[in-house]
Design a protein around this motif. Structure first.
Motif, short mmCIF file in Angstrom:
data_model
loop_
_atom_site.label_atom_id
_atom_site.label_comp_id
_atom_site.label_asym_id
_atom_site.label_seq_id
_atom_site.Cartn_x
_atom_site.Cartn_y
_atom_site.Cartn_z
N TYR A 23 0.82 -0.81 -0.42
CA TYR A 23 0.20 -0.05 -0.17
C TYR A 23 0.90 1.20 0.12
O TYR A 23 0.49 2.62 -0.39
CB TYR A 23 -0.77 0.17 1.29
N GLU A 24 1.98 1.06 0.86
CA GLU A 24 2.93 2.45 0.16
C GLU A 24 3.36 2.51 -0.78
O GLU A 24 3.44 3.58 -1.30
CB GLU A 24 4.02 1.56 1.13
N ALA A 25 4.12 1.29 -1.81
CA ALA A 25 4.50 1.53 -3.08
C ALA A 25 2.97 1.87 -3.43
O ALA A 25 3.43 3.16 -4.76
CB ALA A 25 4.43 -0.29 -3.61
N LEU A 26 2.04 1.58 -3.37
CA LEU A 26 0.22 2.13 -3.81
C LEU A 26 0.33 3.51 -4.09
O LEU A 26 -0.06 4.71 -5.23
CB LEU A 26 -0.64 1.47 -3.84
N PHE A 164 -2.44 9.51 -18.19
CA PHE A 164 -2.74 8.67 -16.20
C PHE A 164 -1.41 7.28 -17.10
O PHE A 164 -1.19 6.64 -15.92
CB PHE A 164 -3.88 8.64 -16.26
N GLY A 165 -2.74 6.10 -17.83
CA GLY A 165 -1.72 5.04 -17.80
C GLY A 165 -0.84 4.64 -18.36
O GLY A 165 -0.76 4.31 -17.81
N ALA A 166 0.06 5.77 -19.14
CA ALA A 166 1.33 5.69 -19.76
C ALA A 166 1.87 6.17 -18.18
O ALA A 166 2.84 5.44 -17.99
CB ALA A 166 0.98 7.11 -20.60
N ALA A 167 1.65 6.67 -17.42
CA ALA A 167 2.51 7.84 -16.84
C ALA A 167 2.76 6.57 -15.42
O ALA A 167 3.86 6.48 -14.53
CB ALA A 167 1.93 8.46 -16.12
N ILE A 168 1.61 6.20 -14.75
CA ILE A 168 1.23 5.28 -13.83
C ILE A 168 1.57 3.46 -13.86
O ILE A 168 2.64 3.43 -13.29
CB ILE A 168 0.17 5.31 -12.83
N SER A 169 2.06 3.02 -15.40
CA SER A 169 2.72 2.02 -15.60
C SER A 169 3.67 1.76 -16.24
O SER A 169 4.76 0.67 -16.18
CB SER A 169 1.12 1.15 -16.56
N GLU A 170 4.12 3.39 -16.24
CA GLU A 170 5.60 3.28 -16.77
C GLU A 170 7.28 2.49 -15.94
O GLU A 170 6.75 3.20 -14.49
CB GLU A 170 6.11 4.41 -17.07
N VAL A 171 7.66 1.47 -15.87
CA VAL A 171 8.82 1.75 -14.87
C VAL A 171 10.23 1.70 -15.18
O VAL A 171 10.87 2.20 -13.89
CB VAL A 171 9.00 0.03 -15.02
N GLY A 172 10.72 1.98 -16.21
CA GLY A 172 12.04 2.51 -16.59
C GLY A 172 12.38 3.87 -15.97
O GLY A 172 13.45 3.69 -15.13
N ALA A 173 12.20 4.14 -16.37
CA ALA A 173 12.44 6.45 -15.59
C ALA A 173 11.82 6.04 -14.34
O ALA A 173 12.48 7.12 -13.31
CB ALA A 173 11.66 7.74 -16.39
N ALA A 174 10.84 5.17 -13.89
CA ALA A 174 10.52 5.34 -12.19
C ALA A 174 12.08 4.85 -11.31
O ALA A 174 12.47 5.21 -10.90
CB ALA A 174 9.58 4.87 -12.18
N MET A 175 12.51 3.91 -12.10
CA MET A 175 13.43 2.99 -11.32
C MET A 175 14.91 3.80 -11.51
O MET A 175 15.74 3.99 -10.75
CB MET A 175 13.74 1.81 -12.11
N LEU A 176 14.61 4.36 -12.65
CA LEU A 176 16.22 5.67 -13.23
C LEU A 176 16.51 5.85 -11.91
O LEU A 176 16.90 6.63 -11.70
CB LEU A 176 16.05 5.71 -14.64
N VAL A 177 15.41 6.93 -11.79
CA VAL A 177 15.78 8.31 -11.15
C VAL A 177 15.56 8.27 -10.14
O VAL A 177 15.43 8.97 -9.31
CB VAL A 177 14.53 9.63 -12.41
N GLY A 178 14.52 7.49 -9.75
CA GLY A 178 13.78 6.99 -8.26
C GLY A 178 14.81 5.89 -7.05
O GLY A 178 15.64 6.37 -6.20
N GLY A 179 15.17 5.46 -8.07
CA GLY A 179 16.08 4.75 -7.70
C GLY A 179 15.52 3.18 -6.46
O GLY A 179 16.22 2.51 -5.73
N ASN A 180 14.26 3.34 -6.94
CA ASN A 180 13.68 2.20 -6.08
C ASN A 180 14.02 1.98 -4.77
O ASN A 180 14.37 0.48 -3.88
CB ASN A 180 13.51 0.77 -6.52
N ILE A 181 14.43 2.75 -4.27
CA ILE A 181 14.36 3.20 -2.59
C ILE A 181 13.54 2.08 -1.69
O ILE A 181 12.44 2.79 -1.37
CB ILE A 181 15.35 4.37 -2.13
N SER A 187 8.14 2.54 -6.01
CA SER A 187 5.86 2.85 -6.55
C SER A 187 5.99 0.80 -6.53
O SER A 187 6.49 0.30 -6.47
CB SER A 187 6.21 3.43 -7.68
N LEU A 188 4.46 1.34 -7.73
CA LEU A 188 3.86 -0.43 -7.77
C LEU A 188 5.07 -0.84 -8.44
O LEU A 188 5.65 -2.51 -8.78
CB LEU A 188 2.45 0.21 -7.86
N THR A 189 5.29 -0.03 -9.87
CA THR A 189 6.01 -0.87 -10.98
C THR A 189 7.22 -0.86 -10.61
O THR A 189 7.68 -2.21 -10.56
CB THR A 189 5.82 0.16 -11.88
#
Lengths: 239, 252, 468
Positions: A23-26, A164-181, A187-189
């Motif tokens: 739920y945190e990720a959500l 909305f669909g494109a943004a919430i479901s993308e993973v490559g950018a989120a991983m790179l700039v967020g770092g998946n900490i 995030s969910l993705t």
């Protein structure tokens, strides 16, 4: 196939149990995408409208660029934002790398062209005589523009939903700039990626299901809101 | 003879190397129906659109002189003609040839019109104008579901709500059935009788011109061939081309 | 007339002096010039400790264990408990029974292995440290003890069971060494010293947490080791460690661009280059694990029979058995390439050689699906094999070529002034310090039957040598 059903079963159990990390990720996914969409809409809608009406020397080139960026590969967007925000980059002093803000920026890069482009197309598709009708009835150019925008409401809604669909479901950018900490930029993705990488398929499936559910509800809300807007206008007219 | 409200002087409009209007000279007086006759492509619609400030011209002048307002001259080429012609807009209304509505109900459409023109919204007034044109039962109906004839009536209702000084009608018979046409003509004549309104009507229908015009002008290939009071126009046209048009034997 | 005035003023002064003395205790005779005077007075004010009836405080007298427990309990005003004491030598009639009982109930004191408490023994400084750390519920295992102990010449005298606690209390400025740069761990704690320590504990405010970024590889992160180690480090140092786990190349690039404060990877050539180019302040060995060659249990082409790892690779090439490579310039990938090189084979472009370009877990799953061979680190393999996610076995292990050493480096603050060097330095010291190394060596034993990593820091190796 057995593994799939097992995974699906576990997924449903997990969703109902309310696992805190999930739920945190959500909430992170929703927050980031909502912020990104809001900024993109505020900039993108007026820009799209203006472009639909304006005529200038390099317009065709500009539109071509916008349409190209609509299909921007998310990883490339992420890479660009990463290089900008990195300590060695031009905006490094802002210390935004590996934060949710960076994720928002990357998603804006993805959503903004979509909103500009689809708004532009949506307005183009509407008969310009609506603008002229408003003008002849005494509307200012902005009011007439608004009437035209109003006619393309459905196209605009489509733009929002697509973005909305494109943004919430993308993973490559989120991983790179967020770092998946963990507990911060997961995030969910990106959680999904991690779980998949670690072979926890049922958990990954659960996250995917949640993502779909979220999209479903958000789109339902957008569509309903769009419909009630029409009724609201009607009601206002009666007093 | 009262002063003309609109005086057009050497009005010329070119579009894609073609001369659509060539040195038009014309006057429009209050309390009259001026019909502009002519075949397709004569430039009639363009003329109406320029006069109602929807479009600009390339050269020539239009002098607008309405009572109670400062006279305003548009000298073409005019750099920012829309802004300059702003004070004129409350007095002019152009009704499109092809029916156009806003999405929403009939009521919504009228409310928009009222809002743009800063007319106080009054439910009774709206119902009154709708009744006048015969579409009151359609008050809450979705405007996009109306027939062509019903939309024409809606456009007319809008005009009644706005009460412009000059009303430009672009081929109204195209979308109205004979009954509707009759209603329209009655309404217009009644309107002119009660107010000082001027009506500029564009049509290809000779019979319509015969029925309601005060003056008739003949436009052909962008040039104003002649303009006379109705009776003179039909009985003694001066130009051969006019004669041919009236007889229906004008080569296309 | 004068006599009456004299009597009245005497009485007046007597009454007046009684009132003014109601709250403040008279300054005890023997602490007037003591270094701990203010602390003692405060402690007395708060009712934690009292002077002796003869008007002395005896600040340098040794405190007994019972007395120490007592002042701790008094300071916190603990409620009563009816938990019985298990100590042989403390009965209910003992003057300090109630206090010892309360301290025991809170878990602050445990007694000796022989079931005694030895209440009248003097409490030693290191015993006091341990009890105080318990009282503060402090996680002390994660402390970079090398720093506070840099100025403690007798640190090797500190008992092992008090080692991290003393260091942590020193780091938090609750206890100090002596001016002679010693700690004197077994020396009895004096009354004054105990008061000072206790007041420091009561005054202690948890500092605000700072944050740092650790860049490491996916295989390191996925092994789960950091989930055990890092929280301990975080708790001991009031730090939030943000872990970025990516491929080795990306981990190093992140550090090189100043976007990480510390880096933990396993690619010696890359680490050496990192140091040579000045990006790291220093490099320390942390641990190693080993790589293993895994493949299908059936082993159709008999790779198992190879004499060593290089032979095994040769055989794989010769029999054209499917081999999955990481293909992502990771530490694992580099190791794999070095073995191919030693075998004199270039596998690139061969139909049986699959370059996946993904993390270790993904490659293991791929090898499982294809029933192929691959080189993996033992840690990831054990984890995946345990959950029965993959059906593969160890084909070859143990050669020296298969060792996978890890290095940790803080990013050089001279290159990037903003990096959290202090925190990164502490992390490196913790991971290479003895308690950290022991934690590394224990990880995995419970879940997988064998440890996943082998502690290998210089300091730990010294420690083992000295133990013998």
């Amino acid at each position: 196939m057995n593994a799939f059903w097992q995974g699906l079963n576990e997924a449903i159990v997990m969703i109902l149990r309310g696992d805190s990390a999930t739920y945190e990720a959500l909430f992170l996914s929703l927050q980031v995408t909502v912020y990104a969409l809001f900024v993109s809409s505020v900039i993108g809608f007026p820009l799209g409208i203006w472009l639909a009406f304006s005529r200038f020397k390099f317009k065709r080139l500009v539109m071509n660029l916008i349409f190209t960026f609509m299909g921007f590969p998310p990883v490339v967007a992420g890479l660009l934002v990463y290089l900008m925000l990195s300590r060695s980059g031009p905006l490094g002093y802002l210390q935004l790398l590996f934060t949710p803000t960076a994720m928002v920026l990357a998603q804006i890069l993805l959503a903004l062209p979509v909103i500009i482009g689809l708004t532009y197309l949506g307005i183009q598709a509407v008969d310009t005589s609506v603008w002229e009708l408003a003008y002849t009835l005494g509307a200012t150019r902005w009011q007439a523009g608004w009437m035209l925008f109003r006619e393309s409401r459905h196209a605009i809604l489509g733009a929002l939903i697509t973005a909305f669909g494109a943004a919430i479901s993308e993973v490559g950018a989120a991983m790179l700039v967020g770092g998946n900490i963990e507990g911060f930029t997961r995030s969910l993705t990106t959680s999904l990626m991690l779980e998949t990488r670690q072979g926890n398929f049922s958990r990954a499936l659960a996250l995917g299901l949640i993502l779909l559910l979220v999209s479903f509800f958000v789109n339902a809300f957008l569509v309903l809101y769009n419909q009630t807007q029409g009724i609201k206008h009607h009601a206002r007219a009666l007093d | 003879m009262p002063e003309p409200w609109i005086k057009i002087n050497q009005l010329t409009r070119r579009y894609h190397q073609k001369t659509v209007l060539h040195e038009i000279n014309l006057e429009i007086f209050p309390k009259e129906v001026l019909t502009i006759l002519g075949p397709n492509g004569a430039g009639k619609t363009t003329l109406l659109r320029i006069l109602s400030t929807l479009e600009k011209a390339d050269s020539g002048k239009i002098l607008y002189n309405f009572p109670g307002q400062k006279p305003l001259t548009l000298s073409f080429p005019e750099k920012d003609h829309r802004r300059i012609s702003d004070p004129l807009r409350p007095s002019l209304l152009y009704l499109f040839q092809k029916p156009v509505v806003f999405s929403g109900s009939v009521l919504d459409n009228l409310l928009f019109s009222a809002r743009f023109r800063h007319i106080p919204v009054d439910r009774t007034k709206i119902e009154h104008v709708l009744e006048k044109v015969g579409i009151l039962p359609l008050l809450h109906q979705n405007a996009r579901s109306l027939s062509g004839g019903e939309v024409s009536r809606l456009a007319l209702a809008r005009a009644f709500l706005i009460e412009p000084a000059v009303l430009f009608l672009d081929e109204p018979s195209a979308n109205l059935d004979p009954l509707g046409m009759q209603m329209l003509e009655n309404l217009l004549l009644d309107w002119i009788h009660k107010t000082d309104m001027a009506i500029v009507l564009v049509t290809q229908d000779l019979f319509e011109a015969k029925r309601i015009s005060d003056r008739v002008a003949f436009l052909l290939n962008g040039s104003l061939i002649e303009c006379h009071p109705k009776s003179t126009f039909f009985s003694h046209p001066t130009n051969n081309l006019t004669k041919q048009f009236i007889q229906g034997s004008l080569p296309v | 007339m004068n006599k009456r005035w004299f009597a009245i003023s005497c009485a007046f002064f007597l009454v007046f002096s009684l009132f003014t003395q109601s709250s403040a205790a008279p300054t005890l005779r023997d602490i007037k010039n003591h270094w701990a005077k203010e602390y003692v007075e405060r402690a007395i004010d708060q009712g934690i400790i009292t002077g002796y009836p003869d008007g002395t405080f005896q600040p340098d007298r040794a405190l007994s264990r019972a007395e120490f427990a007592t002042i701790l309990v008094k300071a916190d005003k603990l409620p009563s408990t009816d938990k019985p004491l298990p100590f042989k030598d403390v009965n209910t009639k003992f003057w300090g029974y109630e206090y010892i009982q309360k301290a025991y109930a809170k878990g602050w004191i445990t007694g000796f292995p022989d079931g005694t408490f030895k209440p009248d023994n003097p409490v030693t400084r290191e015993q006091a440290a341990v009890i105080l750390a318990k009282k503060m519920e402090a996680e002390t295992r994660g402390v970079a003890y090398q720093l506070p102990y840099a100025n403690v010449l007798d640190k090797n005298n500190i008992s092992e069971w008090a080692f991290t606690q003393v260091a942590w209390l020193m780091q938090e400025n609750i206890i100090k060494g002596t001016p002679a740069k010693t700690f004197l761990p077994q020396k009895s704690l004096s009354r004054a010293e105990s008061v000072v320590m206790l007041l420091n504990v009561l005054d202690y405010k948890t500092p605000q947490a700072k944050s740092m970024i650790l860049s490491t590889t996916t295989s390191t992160y996925d092994s789960g080791l950091l989930n055990v180690l890092i929280p301990i480090y975080e708790a001991s140092n009031h730090v939030k460690v943000k872990i970025i786990s990516v491929g080795t190349g990306q981990a190093i690039a992140t550090a090189k661009s100043g976007d990480a404060d510390c880096i933990l990877v396993h690619d010696r050539p890359a680490e050496d280059l990192f140091m040579k180019d000045g990006y790291g302040s220093y490099r320390l060995d942390v641990m190693y694990n080993d790589f293993i060659l895994i493949g299908p249990a059936k082993d159709p082409k008999g790779i198992l029979s190879s004499s060593n790892i290089i032979d095994a690779f040769k055989k794989i090439a010769a029999t054209e058995s499917t081999f999955i490579s990481r293909g992502d310039k990771s530490g694992t990938h580099s190791k794999e390439l070095s073995i191919w090189k030693a075998a004199g084979i270039d596998p690139n472009g061969q139909p049986w050689y699959v370059s996946a370009g993904q993390g270790m877990g993904a490659v293991l799953l791929m090898a499982h699906e294809k029933q192929a061979y691959t080189l993996t680190d033992r840690a990831t393999f054990l984890k995946y094999a345990k959950d029965k996610k993959i059906n593969l076995v160890i084909i070859k292990e143990g050669s020296k070529e298969l060792l996978n050493p890890y290095g940790i480096m803080p990013v050089n603050p001279k290159k990037f002034s903003h990096v959290q060097y202090d925190l990164a330095n502490k992390l490196c010291l913790f991971m290479t310090g003895v308690p950290g190394q022991k934690l590394i060596g224990e990880y995995g034993v419970k879940d997988f039957g064998s440890p996943l990593f082998f502690p290998d820091s210089l300091e730990y190796k010294e420690y083992l040598k000295n133990k013998k």
